[in-house]
Design a protein around this motif. Sequence first.
Motif, PDB file in Angstrom:
ATOM      1  N   GLN A  43       0.792  -1.222   0.000  1.00  0.00           N
ATOM      2  CA  GLN A  43       0.000   0.000   0.000  1.00  0.00           C
ATOM      3  C   GLN A  43       0.830   1.280   0.000  1.00  0.00           C
ATOM      4  N   MET A  44       2.136   1.174   0.309  1.00  0.00           N
ATOM      5  CA  MET A  44       2.958   2.377   0.406  1.00  0.00           C
ATOM      6  C   MET A  44       2.890   3.266  -0.832  1.00  0.00           C
ATOM      7  N   LYS A  45       3.094   2.622  -1.986  1.00  0.00           N
ATOM      8  CA  LYS A  45       3.129   3.369  -3.232  1.00  0.00           C
ATOM      9  C   LYS A  45       1.766   4.006  -3.508  1.00  0.00           C
ATOM     10  N   GLN A  46       0.725   3.231  -3.224  1.00  0.00           N
ATOM     11  CA  GLN A  46      -0.629   3.722  -3.465  1.00  0.00           C
ATOM     12  C   GLN A  46      -0.910   4.945  -2.595  1.00  0.00           C
ATOM     13  N   VAL A  47      -0.493   4.863  -1.331  1.00  0.00           N
ATOM     14  CA  VAL A  47      -0.739   5.965  -0.402  1.00  0.00           C
ATOM     15  C   VAL A  47       0.045   7.212  -0.813  1.00  0.00           C
ATOM     16  N   PRO A  89     -13.654  -2.057  -3.084  1.00  0.00           N
ATOM     17  CA  PRO A  89     -14.157  -1.568  -1.800  1.00  0.00           C
ATOM     18  C   PRO A  89     -13.281  -1.931  -0.604  1.00  0.00           C
ATOM     19  N   GLY A  90     -12.718  -3.145  -0.607  1.00  0.00           N
ATOM     20  CA  GLY A  90     -11.953  -3.616   0.542  1.00  0.00           C
ATOM     21  C   GLY A  90     -10.766  -2.728   0.877  1.00  0.00           C
ATOM     22  N   ARG A  91      -9.867  -2.554  -0.087  1.00  0.00           N
ATOM     23  CA  ARG A  91      -8.667  -1.782   0.152  1.00  0.00           C
ATOM     24  C   ARG A  91      -8.994  -0.316   0.425  1.00  0.00           C
ATOM     25  N   LEU A  92     -10.025   0.168  -0.218  1.00  0.00           N
ATOM     26  CA  LEU A  92     -10.429   1.553  -0.011  1.00  0.00           C
ATOM     27  C   LEU A  92     -10.763   1.793   1.465  1.00  0.00           C
ATOM     28  N   LEU A  93     -11.610   0.913   2.015  1.00  0.00           N
ATOM     29  CA  LEU A  93     -12.019   1.066   3.409  1.00  0.00           C
ATOM     30  C   LEU A  93     -10.832   0.887   4.357  1.00  0.00           C
ATOM     31  N   ASP A  94      -9.944  -0.014   3.966  1.00  0.00           N
ATOM     32  CA  ASP A  94      -8.713  -0.252   4.707  1.00  0.00           C
ATOM     33  C   ASP A  94      -7.939   1.049   4.896  1.00  0.00           C
ATOM     34  N   LEU A  95      -7.747   1.757   3.808  1.00  0.00           N
ATOM     35  CA  LEU A  95      -6.962   2.989   3.844  1.00  0.00           C
ATOM     36  C   LEU A  95      -7.701   4.092   4.595  1.00  0.00           C
ATOM     37  N   GLN A 148      -7.313   3.464   8.254  1.00  0.00           N
ATOM     38  CA  GLN A 148      -5.974   3.818   8.734  1.00  0.00           C
ATOM     39  C   GLN A 148      -5.731   5.328   8.729  1.00  0.00           C
ATOM     40  N   GLY A 149      -6.733   6.073   8.334  1.00  0.00           N
ATOM     41  CA  GLY A 149      -6.605   7.524   8.296  1.00  0.00           C
ATOM     42  C   GLY A 149      -5.700   8.025   7.181  1.00  0.00           C
ATOM     43  N   LEU A 150      -5.503   7.216   6.167  1.00  0.00           N
ATOM     44  CA  LEU A 150      -4.605   7.572   5.063  1.00  0.00           C
ATOM     45  C   LEU A 150      -5.356   8.178   3.881  1.00  0.00           C
TER      46      LEU A 150
END
Length: 424
Positions: A113-117, A131-137, A140-142
Motif C-alpha cells: 500500500q505504500m506506493k498507493q498511499v 471496496p476492501g482496500r479503499l475502506l482499509d486505507l 488507517q486515516g490515510l
Amino acid sequence: MSFENIGLSESILRAVEKQGYDKPSPIQEKVIPLILAGKDVLASAQTGTGKTAGFTLPMLQILSEAQQSGKKPVRALVLTPTRELAAQVHESVESYSEFLDISSTVIFGGVKQMKQVARIKKGIDILIATPGRLLDLVDQGLLFLDKVEFLVLDEADRMLDMGFARDINKVLALLPSKRQNLLFSATFSSEIKTLAKKFMHYPTLVEAEPENSTVDKIIQTAYRVDTNDKLPVLINMINDGNWKQVLVFTRTKHRANKIADKLNRANISASAIHGNKSQGARTKALEDFKNSTIRILVATDIAARGLDIPLLPHVINFELPNIPEDYVHRIGRTGRAGASGEAISLVAHDEVDYVASIEKLLGEEFERKIIEGYEPQLKDARPTPQGNGGANRQKSRPKSSPPSKSRAETQLNWKKKKKFLGKK
Ligand code: ADP
Ligand code: MG
C-alpha cells in the motif's frame, strides 16, 4: 450522433480519436448527455458495450471544467468489484485523460500500500478502487473521501453478487451528500434497484437495447460428455481447430489450476486466473493472453467478469455455471463487436440441471450433441455412486467401446468426429 456534437471538449475528443472510436456506442449516446447535464444515472448494458467510456468521458469533462486550486483532493471515486477491473478502468481513464490536466490512480488489495498511499497524498482527481482496500486505507486515516463530487459504481451487479453490499454502504456513509452518482451494471436486478434507491438522487434509468443480434451471432452448442472425458475432448477441440485464443470457464479455482496445468503438459500454453492468484500473476496471465503469448486462459466466473478481452472466437464452458446468469456473461465474451463466436459447453451427467436452468433463462433449448468415441456412459442427472463411480463407469462401457481403447483409435474416432463438429 457523433462524438463531436455530444458535448465533449477538444482534449477529450483528441483522446477518443486516438483510441480509434468512430462514434459513440448506443449506451454512450444515451448516458453521456445525461451525465454532462449533471444527472444521476442508473445504466445497464451488456458486457463489451463501452460502459467505461460512457461514464469516464463526461466525468472528465465535468472535472476538467470546474476550477481547482491548491492540493487536489479525491474528486471522483470509481468502485469496481475486482482488481483487474480496477486496473482496466484506470487504464481507460489514463488514456481518455491524456490531454487533460487530470490525475488518476488505482488502489486495490494484494499489492503493497505504500506506493498507493504516496500517490494519493500528492493529490488526486480520480481514484479507482475495490471496496476492501479503499475502506482499509480510510480506516488507517490515510485517505479521506469528504470531497468526492462523483461516485461511480461499475459492474454494480457483480459487486452485489460478491457480497460487497455492506462495504458499499460503509463507503456511502463517508461521502458528502452533494455529489453526482452513476451506477453501471450488466443487468437490472431488483437488488440493483434497491441499492440505487438508497443513494441516488432521482436517477435517470438508461437501458441500451439488448443486442440480440450479438447473442444470435454466437453459435451455442452443448456436448454431453462424462466428466473424465472433458479434458481429452477439450484438448482435441483446441488442437483440431488449431484455436489460438480460447477462454475456458470452470466453477472452481482448483479446477482452473488443474486444467491450465494439464493443458500445458499437453503443449497447449495456458494460464489460470482466479481469486487465489497473486495480483502479479493475474495481471501477467491476462496480459499474456491478450498479446497471444498464451493460447488458453482458464477462468472462474468472478475473475473473468467485466474483463475486456476483445475478439474472442471461442468460449468453452468446461463446467456449467450454477448461476444461469453467469452463462450469459460467459458467452458474452465471444461474438463481441459484431464478430461471430462460438460458445461450447461440456455437460456432464450431473450438470444437466444447470443446462435446464440456463435454457429457461434464455428461453431456448440447446442442441445436445454427442462426440463419437466419447459417448457418455453415465445417465443424466443420476448421482455417481460414492467411492466406486469410476469402477462402475468402466463396467458400464459397451463392448464396442472398451476402456482400453488405444490412443490411435481415439484419434481416429476424433477425426471422424471432425465433420460432425464442423456442422451446425
Ligand atoms: P463494458 O464496460 O460495457 O463491458 P468496456 O468499457 O470495457 O465495455 O469497452 C469494451 C471495448 O469497447 C473496449 O475495448 C473499448 O476500448 C471499446 N470501445 C468503447 N467505446 C467504443 C466506441 N465508441 N467505439 C469503438 N470501441 C469502443
Ligand atoms: Mg465494464
